[in-house]
Design a protein around this motif. Sequence first.
Motif, PDB file in Angstrom:
ATOM      1  N   ASN A  65       3.070   1.239   3.594  1.00  0.00           N
ATOM      2  CA  ASN A  65       3.044   1.631   2.190  1.00  0.00           C
ATOM      3  C   ASN A  65       3.996   2.815   2.002  1.00  0.00           C
ATOM      4  OD1 ASN A  65       2.460   2.458  -0.406  1.00  0.00           O
ATOM      5  ND2 ASN A  65       0.246   2.145  -0.185  1.00  0.00           N
ATOM      6  N   LYS A  66       5.259   2.515   1.712  1.00  0.00           N
ATOM      7  CA  LYS A  66       6.278   3.555   1.590  1.00  0.00           C
ATOM      8  C   LYS A  66       5.959   4.530   0.458  1.00  0.00           C
ATOM      9  CE  LYS A  66       9.650   2.784   4.641  1.00  0.00           C
ATOM     10  NZ  LYS A  66      10.218   3.831   5.529  1.00  0.00           N
ATOM     11  N   ASP A  67       5.425   4.021  -0.654  1.00  0.00           N
ATOM     12  CA  ASP A  67       5.077   4.901  -1.772  1.00  0.00           C
ATOM     13  C   ASP A  67       4.010   5.897  -1.355  1.00  0.00           C
ATOM     14  OD1 ASP A  67       6.873   3.646  -3.426  1.00  0.00           O
ATOM     15  OD2 ASP A  67       5.386   2.294  -4.308  1.00  0.00           O
TER      16      ASP A  67
ATOM     17  N   LEU B 133     -10.479   4.829   0.482  1.00  0.00           N
ATOM     18  CA  LEU B 133     -10.265   3.946  -0.669  1.00  0.00           C
ATOM     19  C   LEU B 133      -8.823   3.463  -0.736  1.00  0.00           C
ATOM     20  CD1 LEU B 133     -11.206   2.656  -3.313  1.00  0.00           C
ATOM     21  CD2 LEU B 133     -10.759   4.843  -4.457  1.00  0.00           C
ATOM     22  N   ILE B 134      -7.872   4.373  -0.531  1.00  0.00           N
ATOM     23  CA  ILE B 134      -6.457   3.997  -0.554  1.00  0.00           C
ATOM     24  C   ILE B 134      -6.158   2.989   0.549  1.00  0.00           C
ATOM     25  CG2 ILE B 134      -4.114   4.856  -0.170  1.00  0.00           C
ATOM     26  CD1 ILE B 134      -5.023   7.472  -1.522  1.00  0.00           C
ATOM     27  N   ARG B 135      -6.709   3.236   1.732  1.00  0.00           N
ATOM     28  CA  ARG B 135      -6.455   2.330   2.864  1.00  0.00           C
ATOM     29  C   ARG B 135      -7.056   0.947   2.618  1.00  0.00           C
ATOM     30  NH1 ARG B 135      -6.181   5.706   8.353  1.00  0.00           N
ATOM     31  NH2 ARG B 135      -5.401   7.657   7.506  1.00  0.00           N
ATOM     32  N   LEU B 136      -8.272   0.910   2.065  1.00  0.00           N
ATOM     33  CA  LEU B 136      -8.897  -0.379   1.762  1.00  0.00           C
ATOM     34  C   LEU B 136      -8.104  -1.125   0.700  1.00  0.00           C
ATOM     35  CD1 LEU B 136     -12.685   0.613   1.736  1.00  0.00           C
ATOM     36  CD2 LEU B 136     -11.521  -0.742   3.471  1.00  0.00           C
ATOM     37  N   ASN B 137      -7.727  -0.424  -0.363  1.00  0.00           N
ATOM     38  CA  ASN B 137      -6.962  -1.067  -1.439  1.00  0.00           C
ATOM     39  C   ASN B 137      -5.687  -1.709  -0.907  1.00  0.00           C
ATOM     40  OD1 ASN B 137      -8.781  -0.372  -3.426  1.00  0.00           O
ATOM     41  ND2 ASN B 137      -7.645   1.408  -4.140  1.00  0.00           N
ATOM     42  N   TRP B 138      -4.971  -0.998  -0.054  1.00  0.00           N
ATOM     43  CA  TRP B 138      -3.701  -1.485   0.465  1.00  0.00           C
ATOM     44  C   TRP B 138      -3.904  -2.734   1.315  1.00  0.00           C
ATOM     45  CZ3 TRP B 138       1.082  -1.489  -0.668  1.00  0.00           C
ATOM     46  CH2 TRP B 138       2.087  -1.676   0.289  1.00  0.00           C
ATOM     47  N   ARG B 139      -4.962  -2.764   2.109  1.00  0.00           N
ATOM     48  CA  ARG B 139      -5.220  -3.898   2.990  1.00  0.00           C
ATOM     49  C   ARG B 139      -5.843  -5.077   2.249  1.00  0.00           C
ATOM     50  NH1 ARG B 139      -5.166   0.716   5.742  1.00  0.00           N
ATOM     51  NH2 ARG B 139      -4.559   0.738   7.957  1.00  0.00           N
TER      52      ARG B 139
ATOM     53  N   GLU C 288       1.236   0.395  11.117  1.00  0.00           N
ATOM     54  CA  GLU C 288       1.455  -0.796  10.303  1.00  0.00           C
ATOM     55  C   GLU C 288       0.113  -1.386   9.875  1.00  0.00           C
ATOM     56  OE1 GLU C 288       4.072  -2.254   9.115  1.00  0.00           O
ATOM     57  OE2 GLU C 288       5.754  -1.298  10.138  1.00  0.00           O
ATOM     58  N   ALA C 289      -0.185  -1.313   8.585  1.00  0.00           N
ATOM     59  CA  ALA C 289      -1.442  -1.850   8.071  1.00  0.00           C
ATOM     60  C   ALA C 289      -1.418  -3.376   8.110  1.00  0.00           C
ATOM     61  CB  ALA C 289      -1.676  -1.370   6.653  1.00  0.00           C
ATOM     62  N   ILE C 290      -2.512  -3.964   8.574  1.00  0.00           N
ATOM     63  CA  ILE C 290      -2.658  -5.417   8.632  1.00  0.00           C
ATOM     64  C   ILE C 290      -3.681  -5.818   7.568  1.00  0.00           C
ATOM     65  CG2 ILE C 290      -3.323  -7.381  10.074  1.00  0.00           C
ATOM     66  CD1 ILE C 290      -2.580  -5.688  12.520  1.00  0.00           C
ATOM     67  N   PRO C 291      -3.407  -6.821   6.748  1.00  0.00           N
ATOM     68  CA  PRO C 291      -4.315  -7.178   5.662  1.00  0.00           C
ATOM     69  C   PRO C 291      -5.722  -7.529   6.150  1.00  0.00           C
ATOM     70  CG  PRO C 291      -2.203  -8.268   5.377  1.00  0.00           C
ATOM     71  CD  PRO C 291      -2.178  -7.644   6.741  1.00  0.00           C
ATOM     72  N   CYS C 292      -6.678  -7.313   5.273  1.00  0.00           N
ATOM     73  CA  CYS C 292      -8.060  -7.749   5.519  1.00  0.00           C
ATOM     74  C   CYS C 292      -8.074  -9.261   5.731  1.00  0.00           C
ATOM     75  CB  CYS C 292      -8.906  -7.385   4.296  1.00  0.00           C
ATOM     76  SG  CYS C 292     -10.567  -8.111   4.268  1.00  0.00           S
TER      77      CYS C 292
ATOM     78  N   HIS D 184     -10.978 -14.444   4.576  1.00  0.00           N
ATOM     79  CA  HIS D 184     -12.325 -14.933   4.269  1.00  0.00           C
ATOM     80  C   HIS D 184     -13.296 -13.817   3.890  1.00  0.00           C
ATOM     81  CE1 HIS D 184     -12.833 -13.703   8.489  1.00  0.00           C
ATOM     82  NE2 HIS D 184     -14.137 -13.712   8.282  1.00  0.00           N
ATOM     83  N   LEU D 185     -12.891 -12.569   4.068  1.00  0.00           N
ATOM     84  CA  LEU D 185     -13.776 -11.444   3.760  1.00  0.00           C
ATOM     85  C   LEU D 185     -13.419 -10.741   2.458  1.00  0.00           C
ATOM     86  CD1 LEU D 185     -14.017  -9.867   7.326  1.00  0.00           C
ATOM     87  CD2 LEU D 185     -15.785 -11.205   6.154  1.00  0.00           C
ATOM     88  N   LYS D 186     -12.255 -11.014   1.898  1.00  0.00           N
ATOM     89  CA  LYS D 186     -11.785 -10.234   0.750  1.00  0.00           C
ATOM     90  C   LYS D 186     -12.719 -10.309  -0.450  1.00  0.00           C
ATOM     91  CE  LYS D 186      -6.823 -10.200   1.741  1.00  0.00           C
ATOM     92  NZ  LYS D 186      -5.466 -10.606   1.268  1.00  0.00           N
TER      93      LYS D 186
END
Length: 564
Positions: free
Chosen positions: A3-5, A272-278, A303-307, A310-312
Amino acid sequence: MLNKDSVENCCLEAEKLYFDGEANMLRIPVYAGTVHVSKNEGKPCIVLRESLNYGQALLLRSEPMVERAEAIIRRILPLQDTNPLHNTFGLWPYYEEIPIDQMTPPDWNWADFIGAGLLSILDRSEDILSEELVREMDVGIRNAAFSIFRRNVTADYTNIAIMGGGVTLAAGERLGESVLVTFGRNRLKAVEASVRRNGGFPEYNSPTYSMVALDEFERILQLVKDPEAREIAERLRVEVWEMIAAHFHPGTGQWAGPQSRAYHDWLHRDALIRLNWRLGKPLSTELRADEDKIRPMFPDLVEAIPCPEHLKERFFQLPQEPHSYKGTLRQEESGFSMEENNWFSEEACLGSANRSPFWIQTRGLLGYWKTLEDPAVCFRTRFLHDGRDFMSIQGLVAQENARALCAFNPLSNVGDFHVFFDTPEDGVFEATDLTLQFRLQGKGVICEQVSESCFILRAGGWRAAIHITESFFDGLAVQWNLVQETDVAIVEGVCYRGEKRSFDFKNLSSRIVTGVEILSKEESVSEANITLEENGNENIKAVWETEKSLSLDVPLKPQTWQYC
């Protein structure tokens, strides 16, 4: 994905609020909530971990600030203990002004945290750093990795076991140290075996350390090549997500209890920011989030890996309404076990552990509900010794849906503010105040007494009813009071308040039993009384015949805590 921003914004925030241009480091007030530092409380000091994170973020900006980042790293590296004859070999202090030999005691985890940061910097930015600095960083990484190797924490120390496994693996592969690679791989295998044995992560449902574990599994998948280690990391990464999803309450946007290790009463803005991004989309625009005003945030420096897909949906909608969830938190071979019970409605939730101490980081009974004024008011219990959270009391809870039968009794083998660092050998604590609290925090909260044995904590259309019984502590009758403060309403059970006196936590007798129910405006307060029945010389049986019968075996004498 990075997340560069977020990286840019965090750099700007750190520079505005914390950057000391003369020292070229971040300076923050010394945190009082740790046993490792007992001096300079509240005084702004140069902080190492956050400064290193800032240095890494500088290198990840669209236009990297290499000179400043290198200066930060060069200031941090010499503060490591490099003498292999010292038991603190490989460690760094928290603050430059408080060296390792002045910490009470040093924090061995800083070999893991700083080592991980250095490895991530080299993985992403080695090509723009000077060769001399890279060599110096490799020396620091090697020292940290062998400190981790020598310390060899148990696999049940979840977040540090994971982080140390990743650091030793990555360091071993980078430096050609096969013994570190083998150690790190075996550490991750042990962590997975611990999870299977316990039915989950031993540091259960921790908003702070579950996110650390998630970061570290992502870091392993980014840095480590070993196939077996990567497979373990990916399996456990998914299981962290399963744990988070099972405890998330969409209605309030909060991470429901019980929680083994928490530093905040509401979901922290960083998490919260980390969860939102993933998750790929924001949880809500109206969530209540705690914010640490004295520490800068640097989310997603790995490097963040998406959730998992099936759990989103679970983060945005309950499987059904109401929804309940039960699970095993810890299962020892000795038979000692910890179980959890959770209830969720659209607007409210309540979670508990069947047993938990009142350590400052533990949330053994925790609930939230939504009001028109507040996205999430917080309901929890605390036990205070002279105003500080008291480790040497445990809570016992039997919960069914939104009702919980609770008992509280002393522990004879643990500490005061910490689990074990400040344990008195004779089990005697001196106190001027020992108080149990049921607290409701948030906008518009109020407290009231509705009968001789029932108190109400109210906010909006929901309320917590606290049912009390005749209780005593070391021969003294527990006195029940109401305390109304700004945005805080409290039902308190005063076990002792007066001149300083001694309490023998190996031998005293006590009996404190209460009932709790979370009620909507349509529901009536239960009229059922809690009955106490003799169940042996040192135990009683508490029974609460509500919608579903709840019962607890309540010890009258101090118990030993088996999980430290």
